[in-house]
Design an enzyme around this catalytic site. Structure first.
Site, PDB file in Angstrom:
ATOM      1  N   GLU A  18       2.574  -0.156   0.464  1.00  0.00           N
ATOM      2  CA  GLU A  18       3.633  -1.078   0.906  1.00  0.00           C
ATOM      3  C   GLU A  18       3.896  -0.994   2.408  1.00  0.00           C
ATOM      4  O   GLU A  18       4.735  -1.728   2.920  1.00  0.00           O
ATOM      5  CB  GLU A  18       4.979  -0.808   0.198  1.00  0.00           C
ATOM      6  CG  GLU A  18       4.983  -0.825  -1.295  1.00  0.00           C
ATOM      7  CD  GLU A  18       6.373  -0.473  -1.870  1.00  0.00           C
ATOM      8  OE1 GLU A  18       7.315  -0.208  -1.104  1.00  0.00           O
ATOM      9  OE2 GLU A  18       6.494  -0.470  -3.113  1.00  0.00           O
ATOM     10  N   GLY A  19       3.246  -0.069   3.102  1.00  0.00           N
ATOM     11  CA  GLY A  19       3.551   0.164   4.510  1.00  0.00           C
ATOM     12  C   GLY A  19       4.517   1.313   4.719  1.00  0.00           C
ATOM     13  O   GLY A  19       4.949   1.577   5.851  1.00  0.00           O
TER      14      GLY A  19
END
Lengths: 353, 353
Positions: A313-314
């Protein structure tokens, strides 16, 4: 499709940057990697006073046909469910991005479902709903692969126009670590080092995942010297867009912060297309996903954080953004020996880098 | 002097904390060390909703007689010069503390000079100006060592009264890595693993430093089972205050974040006096100073960051505070699977911790 022209960072200003760092009230070199990080940002931004006022994370979400082969512990619906969660602000990436002052942009790069949200932070760039299952046929056409890389170019230009100073890149999509493993194996990294349990699968599924990747490579024979061939045969829409995004961000002289294994597989493709792209990349963290270390080694990037995370997701990228920002603030906000009236140490040769 | 009573953290609430973490929209265990960190803060604060609203770093500054033996690359005046820099906001600790929303308190624990600043963030707790040189005589009397440990108790109580949720601890004082090495060696850690170049000295000075520490231990024979004996013979005022500070913070159920080698040597003493103190400690980072790893291993603490830093002042500690805060926010701000309508994965045995 032309690969954007990327300039090497201008090393003629490096002595000035180093002089600035060494004038600050601390023993020479004592802030270790923060000094290296600050220097790299300064080189990329071509200034001794780098700026990190505007920070963004782009999370690329798409579905992967290979998920149909049962390589994940999660059903494919989770891709869209999590994207709704991103847009509602409830996911880990939202919490960490808010914590570090980073704006979250979510790109539907080819999800099965249309989330159809009305939000300036939600961007739709799709040619299809999920790639095909590369266990059976190529994931997408060459034309689609090129189109997605070019969509990535466009998003990096948008970030530049928005005045973003640093961009983290994240990925969401059930099956993404299988795709990343196939992409890295196609780039001739050792397959054994690449197959891992992703978001956690049992040993039977793990064996299936490994066999599937090996068979797909045997079947499609992607050409490691041709990133569009690799992307179309065993890639993903999100991987293609991230590859283009990173190439154009580098071309736009913007620092890019990588997250985990899928993001880094796109970075590998970007650097295969144009090795100078690596000069603009920071490895946000070392993920607990096994293949990640092999890719970072291939990219010759040293991770900033190592917290045994495997979420994607970062999340690892935005946490690292905060460390990079601390390094940049060091350059801008610390007093100098002269300014603060602090005595200097003996300038021992061993002490000077 | 009585060692404050420290309760072990209450593990009966651990299943509830774990349940809360596992209900959040992420695969079980996928946030790795952030989940461990969040769980530890929750256990310390006895809640499934831990709080990190108020963050402080206490930087203990004092001068060390052993600096007179020429073990540092810097003149002793730098201790006070850097404290003035702290109070003016120009040092690395100020920049990183501001970045992470942490208030800086500077304690004059026994500097040669009186800085004499009028600031609520400047605290004077001194019985003398610099310890004696332990190469020749004990650093301080038993009475003084006890007085400084007790001053540390008082400062931890002040932090508690101020409503601080988490405290990082930093150290400043020319000669402090030599003192830390002597303290750790007195606690029977291997001397060879402890002597390093500090803020960077040449190989001749390094040899002198090692010889000096070994001779001091031979001369004074500090009793490893008696922390006051160790402190008085080869300790420092700041080390004594930090030892007391950490013991009382643990007694007050407050999480404490360590910085580098000198701070960790005080943590070692605190844990020798009361091993349960370690349950309240977080190793902010692994410093590049050689002895640090040996101390963290002895404390059985795994560092949060590893950025090759060797500055001290609490810089590694406050950067870690931001990671700990991210972990705490995960607990409080992330959506649950149920709340966000996200499908759960197959609960494979291998996937559940």
């Amino acid at each position: 499709m032309d690969i954007p022209k990327i300039s090497p960072v201008d090393r003629t200003i490096e002595p000035g940057i180093q002089q600035r760092i060494d004038s600050l009230t601390k023993p020479v070199g004592s802030l270790g990697r923060l000094e290296e990080i600050a220097k790299r940002v300064a080189l990329i931004q071509k200034t001794v006073k780098p700026v990190m006022a505007k920070k963004s994370v782009y999370v690329f979400a798409s579905d992967h046909g290979v998920a149909g082969s049962g390589v994940s512990a999660y059903p494919q619906e989770v891709t869209a469910e999590m994207v709704r969660n991103f847009l509602a602000g409830g996911a880990a990436i939202n919490v960490f991005a808010k914590h570090t002052g980073t704006a979250v942009f979510v790109v539907d790069a080819g999800m099965k479902s249309d989330v159809g949200a009305k939000s300036g932070n939600y961007i739709v760039r799709k040619t299809g709903r999920s790639t095909k299952n590369f266990a059976d046929e190529p994931a997408m056409s060459r034309k689609d692969a090129e189109a997605h890389v070019e969509m990535g170019f466009g998003l990096a230009d948008k970030a530049k126009e928005d005045g973003v100073d640093i961009i983290a890149v994240g990925d969401m999509g059930i099956g993404n670590t299988t795709v990343a493993a196939a992409v890295c194996a196609a780039c001739e990294l050792q397959t054994e080092s690449l197959i891992d349990i992703g978001t956690v699968i049992d040993s039977k599924t793990l064996k299936k995942k490994e066999k599937l990747v090996k068979q797909a490579l045997k079947k499609h024979k992607p050409d490691p010297r041709d990133i569009v061939d690799v992307l179309s045969k065993v890639g993903g829409y999100c991987i293609a867009q991230m590859t283009g995004f990173m190439l154009k961000a580098a071309s736009n002289s913007m620092p890019v912060v990588l997250d985990g294994f899928p993001v880094s597989s796109a970075a590998l493709l970007a650097c295969r297309a144009e090795p100078k792209a690596a000069e603009y990349m920071f490895a946000g963290h070392l993920s607990a996903v096994k293949g990640h270390k092999a890719v970072l080694d291939a990219l010759k990037l040293e991770p900033i954080l190592d917290l045994n995370m495997r979420l994607g997701e970062g999340t690892g990228g935005v946490l690292a953004v905060s460390v990079i920002e601390a390094a940049v603030k060091m350059m801008n906000e610390m007093a100098t020996f002269e300014g603060a009236g602090v005595s200097k140490g003996k300038e021992d040769k061993n002490g000077i880098r």
